[in-house]
Write a protein that holds these residues in place. Structure first.
Motif: not given
Ligand code: SAH
Length: 210
Positions: A55-75
């Motif tokens: 996404i520029g500046y040496n950064q990335t938009i993360s994979q949707p699965f890891i984002q969803a998994a983090m949200m699910q772990h947080l409940g």
């Protein structure tokens, strides 16, 4: 002409549901948020492939699965106030805003924060506060938070962030120890419980502003 709606549904089924994402509210949010608007136009037709993109500046938009998994772990609950460290493209911010009561999100690179704000203002979202700055000290003004999600790897979990968790709250972060692991911290009164979840790979959390 790409049919983004069909591509989005396929991403949710193949990348999220097939890999264990069960929370209906997370699934609905991923079905609703137009990920193609958060990636570079050059890769827009592949926005729903399930991978990360620069996404520029040496950064990335993360994979949707890891984002969803983090949200699910947080409940995350609909009444929760959430702090996000590393707004990046703003995609995860949009998703979080649909499943929580409010999202406060900090990004150290001002240009990324401004770009995220421009996309977010043109699509339907829940309540979002954005700030450009170093998120490693959290956002004390709006603390405590029910949930904190860190999208960049820390060498150890910051005490300042943990101190901004509400009692009963949770923080999830990639932590670089011998290897990089996703760790869930749960606050129970004065105690912090730590649960190591899985190996992961994120861009590093950097100090200062970009
Ligand atoms: N969730 C984002 C992922 C962005 S990658 C998305 O889906 O697009 C992680 C982001 O964290 C990068 O944009 C990086 O600039 C930011 N970051 C790194 N260190 C930071 C810090 N100390 N404070 C705030 N943001 C930080």
């Amino acid at each position: 002409m790409t049919d983004y709606g069909i591509a989005r549904r396929r991403m949710v089924e193949e990348q999220l549901v097939a890999r264990g994402i069960r929370d209906e509210r997370i699934i609905d949010a991923f079905l609703a948020v137009p990920r193609h608007l958060f990636v570079d136009p050059a890769v827009r037709s592949r926005a729903y492939d399930g991978c990360s993109f620069p996404i520029g500046y040496n950064q990335t938009i993360s994979q949707p699965f890891i984002q969803a998994a983090m949200m699910q772990h947080l409940g995350i609950k609909s009444t929760d106030r959430v702090l996000e460290i590393g707004t990046g493209s703003g995609y995860q911010t949009a998703i979080l805003s649909m499943i929580a009561r409010e999202v406060c999100s900090i990004e150290r690179i001002e240009a990324l924060s401004a770009a995220a704000e421009a996309v977010l203002k043109d699509i339907p979202t829940g309540r979002i506060r954005l700030r450009a700055g170093d998120g490693s000290a959290g956002w004390p003004y709006y603390a405590p938070f029910d949930k904190i999600i860190v999208s960049a790897a820390m060498s150890k979990c910051s005490e300042e962030l943990l101190s901004q968790l509400a009692d009963g709250g949770g923080l999830i972060a990639p932590v670089q120890d011998v290897e990089e692991q996703l760790v869930l911290y749960s606050k129970k009164g004065e105690a912090i419980e730590e649960l190591k979840l899985s190996r992961c790979s994120f861009v590093p959390l950097l100090k200062g502003v970009g």
